[in-house]
Write a protein that holds these residues in place. Structure first.
Motif: not given
Length: 232
Positions: A51-54, A200-204, A187-188, A192-196
């Protein structure tokens, strides 16, 4: 390597460690904010480890601790801290690469788990009494109201027991009522794809900074070793 070059590398290393530490702290704070404000976690129980937050909280916490160790080792010119930082950061980079590969290879399997969890949550809601599982009921109502959708694939998923959150117009007590026809799954999934994508941009960005820190740590550690620093 002359003394001025070593000082330059040391300053750069401390600065990068500090920036990584700030990024890690920001990622943790952002993940906690998502946890407190997100209403979808209870609907995707099999999906919770990624989950993105986790993901943000776990990654940010590890990065913050590791970068703090590296920053402290650089400031104190301590070889023990630096070599510990090097190995921990190297393992962290490998884990990040492994997670990226897992997401890429098993993206379709993740989507199937996502659909399965939503259907299971809908069935729990549909078969529960009004005083039943309040968390799932409130979260599913919040999803349908926010995304203007009904059910997982469509309004037919409710099999006639349609909740008020599916109503297009308020109040929902009028004789002829219209419901949102589009299901919440697509829609969900897009949400989720937008949040990931943001995650991903932050992790990169952190990955690039960590890799630079890893490369600079080697010559600085070698310089400290030549002068016998670090184990006193």
């Amino acid at each position: 390597m002359n003394h001025s070059c070593v000082n330059c590398l040391k300053t750069m290393l401390i600065t990068l460690h500090f920036l990584c530490w700030l990024c890690g702290a920001f990622v943790v704070a952002f993940g906690e904010y998502q946890m407190m404000n997100s209403r979808f976690a209870s609907l995707v129980t099999s999906f919770w480890p990624i989950y993105p937050a986790n993901t943000l909280v776990v990654t940010g916490t590890i990065v913050t601790c590791v970068c703090y160790l590296g920053m402290l080792g650089s400031m104190k010119e301590n070889r023990c801290m630096l070599i510990s930082f090097f190995f921990l950061l190297f393992i962290l980079l490998l884990v990040e690469l492994a997670m990226a590969c897992v997401f890429f290879v098993y993206s379709r399997e993740i989507d199937s788990y996502f659909e399965k969890d939503l259907m299971q949550s809908l069935e729990i809601y549909r078969q529960s009494s009004p005083e039943g599982n309040k968390t799932i009921q409130e979260d599913f109502d919040a999803v349908q109201h926010l995304f203007r959708c009904c059910g997982v694939h469509g309004v037919s998923d409710w099999k006639g027991n349609i909740p008020i959150s599916c109503c297009v117009k308020d109040p929902c007590s009028i004789p002829i009522q219209t419901y949102w026809q589009e299901g919440c799954l697509l829609k969900l999934t897009d949400w989720f794809a937008r949040h990931y994508l943001n995650t991903a941009a932050g992790v990169v960005t952190m990955f690039i900074m960590q890799f630079i820190c890893l490369c600079i740590t080697i010559p600085v550690f070698c310089r400290f070793s030549q002068h016998g620093l670090g184990y006193q």
